[in-house]
Every structure is written in structure tokens, then in C-alpha cells.
Design a protein around this motif. Structure first.
Motif, PDB file in Angstrom:
ATOM      1  N   GLY A 270       0.804  -1.220   0.000  1.00 48.94           N
ATOM      2  CA  GLY A 270       0.000   0.000   0.000  1.00 48.94           C
ATOM      3  C   GLY A 270       0.835   1.266   0.000  1.00 48.94           C
ATOM      4  O   GLY A 270       0.421   2.290  -0.547  1.00 48.94           O
ATOM      5  N   LYS A 271       2.031   1.206   0.591  1.00 58.68           N
ATOM      6  CA  LYS A 271       2.926   2.374   0.629  1.00 58.68           C
ATOM      7  C   LYS A 271       3.693   2.555  -0.674  1.00 58.68           C
ATOM      8  O   LYS A 271       3.928   3.686  -1.101  1.00 58.68           O
ATOM      9  CB  LYS A 271       3.922   2.235   1.775  1.00 58.68           C
ATOM     10  N   ILE A 272       4.132   1.455  -1.274  1.00 57.77           N
ATOM     11  CA  ILE A 272       5.047   1.572  -2.420  1.00 57.77           C
ATOM     12  C   ILE A 272       4.366   1.516  -3.775  1.00 57.77           C
ATOM     13  O   ILE A 272       4.930   2.007  -4.761  1.00 57.77           O
ATOM     14  CB  ILE A 272       6.159   0.503  -2.360  1.00 57.77           C
ATOM     15  N   TRP A 273       3.189   0.927  -3.876  1.00 52.78           N
ATOM     16  CA  TRP A 273       2.529   0.762  -5.178  1.00 52.78           C
ATOM     17  C   TRP A 273       1.531   1.893  -5.355  1.00 52.78           C
ATOM     18  O   TRP A 273       0.356   1.749  -5.095  1.00 52.78           O
ATOM     19  CB  TRP A 273       1.864  -0.597  -5.264  1.00 52.78           C
ATOM     20  N   THR A 274       2.040   3.019  -5.805  1.00 48.00           N
ATOM     21  CA  THR A 274       1.209   4.217  -5.899  1.00 48.00           C
ATOM     22  C   THR A 274       0.583   4.413  -7.267  1.00 48.00           C
ATOM     23  O   THR A 274      -0.368   5.166  -7.404  1.00 48.00           O
ATOM     24  CB  THR A 274       2.041   5.452  -5.525  1.00 48.00           C
ATOM     25  N   ASP A 275       1.126   3.779  -8.283  1.00 50.17           N
ATOM     26  CA  ASP A 275       0.588   3.883  -9.639  1.00 50.17           C
ATOM     27  C   ASP A 275       0.214   2.479 -10.089  1.00 50.17           C
ATOM     28  O   ASP A 275       1.082   1.664 -10.385  1.00 50.17           O
ATOM     29  CB  ASP A 275       1.619   4.504 -10.576  1.00 50.17           C
ATOM     30  N   LEU A 276      -1.065   2.189 -10.121  1.00 45.37           N
ATOM     31  CA  LEU A 276      -1.521   0.823 -10.386  1.00 45.37           C
ATOM     32  C   LEU A 276      -1.507   0.446 -11.865  1.00 45.37           C
ATOM     33  O   LEU A 276      -1.790  -0.699 -12.209  1.00 45.37           O
ATOM     34  CB  LEU A 276      -2.922   0.627  -9.812  1.00 45.37           C
ATOM     35  N   ARG A 277      -1.172   1.384 -12.728  1.00 49.87           N
ATOM     36  CA  ARG A 277      -1.116   1.050 -14.150  1.00 49.87           C
ATOM     37  C   ARG A 277       0.053   0.106 -14.420  1.00 49.87           C
ATOM     38  O   ARG A 277       1.130   0.271 -13.845  1.00 49.87           O
ATOM     39  CB  ARG A 277      -0.932   2.311 -14.998  1.00 49.87           C
ATOM     40  N   PRO A 278      -0.116  -0.889 -15.292  1.00 54.23           N
ATOM     41  CA  PRO A 278       1.001  -1.759 -15.656  1.00 54.23           C
ATOM     42  C   PRO A 278       2.152  -0.941 -16.252  1.00 54.23           C
ATOM     43  O   PRO A 278       1.938   0.107 -16.877  1.00 54.23           O
ATOM     44  CB  PRO A 278       0.407  -2.704 -16.703  1.00 54.23           C
ATOM     45  N   ALA A 279       3.364  -1.409 -16.069  1.00 58.73           N
ATOM     46  CA  ALA A 279       4.546  -0.694 -16.546  1.00 58.73           C
ATOM     47  C   ALA A 279       4.483  -0.436 -18.045  1.00 58.73           C
ATOM     48  O   ALA A 279       4.865   0.637 -18.516  1.00 58.73           O
ATOM     49  CB  ALA A 279       5.804  -1.465 -16.189  1.00 58.73           C
ATOM     50  N   SER A 280       3.993  -1.399 -18.820  1.00 64.75           N
ATOM     51  CA  SER A 280       3.932  -1.209 -20.277  1.00 64.75           C
ATOM     52  C   SER A 280       2.993  -0.063 -20.641  1.00 64.75           C
ATOM     53  O   SER A 280       3.280   0.707 -21.566  1.00 64.75           O
ATOM     54  CB  SER A 280       3.499  -2.501 -20.971  1.00 64.75           C
ATOM     55  N   LEU A 281       1.901   0.094 -19.942  1.00 65.95           N
ATOM     56  CA  LEU A 281       0.986   1.198 -20.198  1.00 65.95           C
ATOM     57  C   LEU A 281       1.624   2.523 -19.817  1.00 65.95           C
ATOM     58  O   LEU A 281       1.524   3.505 -20.565  1.00 65.95           O
ATOM     59  CB  LEU A 281      -0.325   1.005 -19.428  1.00 65.95           C
ATOM     60  N   ARG A 282       2.316   2.577 -18.691  1.00 63.67           N
ATOM     61  CA  ARG A 282       2.993   3.821 -18.296  1.00 63.67           C
ATOM     62  C   ARG A 282       4.024   4.226 -19.332  1.00 63.67           C
ATOM     63  O   ARG A 282       4.140   5.407 -19.686  1.00 63.67           O
ATOM     64  CB  ARG A 282       3.641   3.650 -16.924  1.00 63.67           C
ATOM     65  N   ARG A 283       4.775   3.256 -19.862  1.00 64.25           N
ATOM     66  CA  ARG A 283       5.794   3.567 -20.894  1.00 64.25           C
ATOM     67  C   ARG A 283       5.134   4.090 -22.165  1.00 64.25           C
ATOM     68  O   ARG A 283       5.594   5.056 -22.780  1.00 64.25           O
ATOM     69  CB  ARG A 283       6.634   2.342 -21.179  1.00 64.25           C
ATOM     70  N   ARG A 284       4.034   3.435 -22.597  1.00 66.83           N
ATOM     71  CA  ARG A 284       3.330   3.895 -23.814  1.00 66.83           C
ATOM     72  C   ARG A 284       2.781   5.301 -23.635  1.00 66.83           C
ATOM     73  O   ARG A 284       2.868   6.125 -24.544  1.00 66.83           O
ATOM     74  CB  ARG A 284       2.194   2.945 -24.166  1.00 66.83           C
ATOM     75  N   MET A 285       2.226   5.577 -22.484  1.00 63.64           N
ATOM     76  CA  MET A 285       1.665   6.898 -22.240  1.00 63.64           C
ATOM     77  C   MET A 285       2.770   7.950 -22.197  1.00 63.64           C
ATOM     78  O   MET A 285       2.591   9.065 -22.706  1.00 63.64           O
ATOM     79  CB  MET A 285       0.862   6.902 -20.934  1.00 63.64           C
ATOM     80  N   ALA A 286       3.922   7.622 -21.612  1.00 63.02           N
ATOM     81  CA  ALA A 286       5.043   8.558 -21.566  1.00 63.02           C
ATOM     82  C   ALA A 286       5.584   8.821 -22.969  1.00 63.02           C
ATOM     83  O   ALA A 286       5.927   9.959 -23.304  1.00 63.02           O
ATOM     84  CB  ALA A 286       6.143   8.019 -20.660  1.00 63.02           C
ATOM     85  N   ALA A 287       5.634   7.799 -23.805  1.00 59.14           N
ATOM     86  CA  ALA A 287       6.154   7.953 -25.169  1.00 59.14           C
ATOM     87  C   ALA A 287       5.195   8.785 -26.030  1.00 59.14           C
ATOM     88  O   ALA A 287       5.628   9.473 -26.959  1.00 59.14           O
ATOM     89  CB  ALA A 287       6.357   6.588 -25.810  1.00 59.14           C
ATOM     90  N   ALA A 288       3.914   8.740 -25.713  1.00 57.25           N
ATOM     91  CA  ALA A 288       2.921   9.473 -26.501  1.00 57.25           C
ATOM     92  C   ALA A 288       2.934  10.970 -26.190  1.00 57.25           C
ATOM     93  O   ALA A 288       2.373  11.757 -26.942  1.00 57.25           O
ATOM     94  CB  ALA A 288       1.537   8.911 -26.245  1.00 57.25           C
ATOM     95  N   ARG A 289       3.548  11.359 -25.102  1.00 56.94           N
ATOM     96  CA  ARG A 289       3.598  12.793 -24.739  1.00 56.94           C
ATOM     97  C   ARG A 289       4.507  13.586 -25.601  1.00 56.94           C
ATOM     98  O   ARG A 289       5.451  13.291 -26.118  1.00 56.94           O
ATOM     99  CB  ARG A 289       4.023  12.966 -23.276  1.00 56.94           C
TER     100      ARG A 289
END
Length: 70
Positions: free
Chosen positions: A51-70
């Protein structure tokens, strides 16, 4: 397990390649694709740690795709 029964088993915090967390019994082999994160304790302790460390529940692959789309 009934609510009044104590769970005295040890658990591990485990992590998969998508950086998703879970708990797993410390005395059992990990399922394929999961790795120990380094935390061991009671189930409640492990869940509190997640609960303390998992603050972004999106899968890593989705976070990478969203970052690349910016």
C-alpha cells in the motif's frame, strides 16, 4: 479461514515484469513471472508495505506507452 483463526504464516511481497505487486506464501515456490521484492512478514505487514510503495496501479507497459505518446 474463520475470522477468529490467526494466520501465522510468513508471506513475501512479490513483483512481476509489469511492476504489479502481490503477496505469496514464503514457504512455496513462486509462480512463473513473479520475483521476490525483498519484503517478508505477516500478510498484514506485506499488504501494508504494498500500500505504501505501489502508488501507480497502471502496468509498466501502459505507463511507458503513455510517456512515449507525450
Amino acid at each position: 479461514m474463520h475470522a477468529e483463526e490467526a494466520d501465522d504464516r510468513r508471506y513475501l511481497v512479490v513483483l512481476n515484469d509489469e511492476e504489479q505487486y502481490s503477496v505469496w506464501w514464503a514457504d512455496r515456490a513462486l509462480p512463473a513471472g513473479w520475483h521476490p521484492e525483498g519484503t517478508e512478514g505477516s500478510k498484514d505487514e506485506c499488504l501494508a508495505h504494498i500500500g505504501k510503495i505501489w502508488t501507480d496501479l497502471r502496468p509498466a507497459s501502459l505507463r511507458r506507452r503513455m510517456a512515449a505518446a507525450r
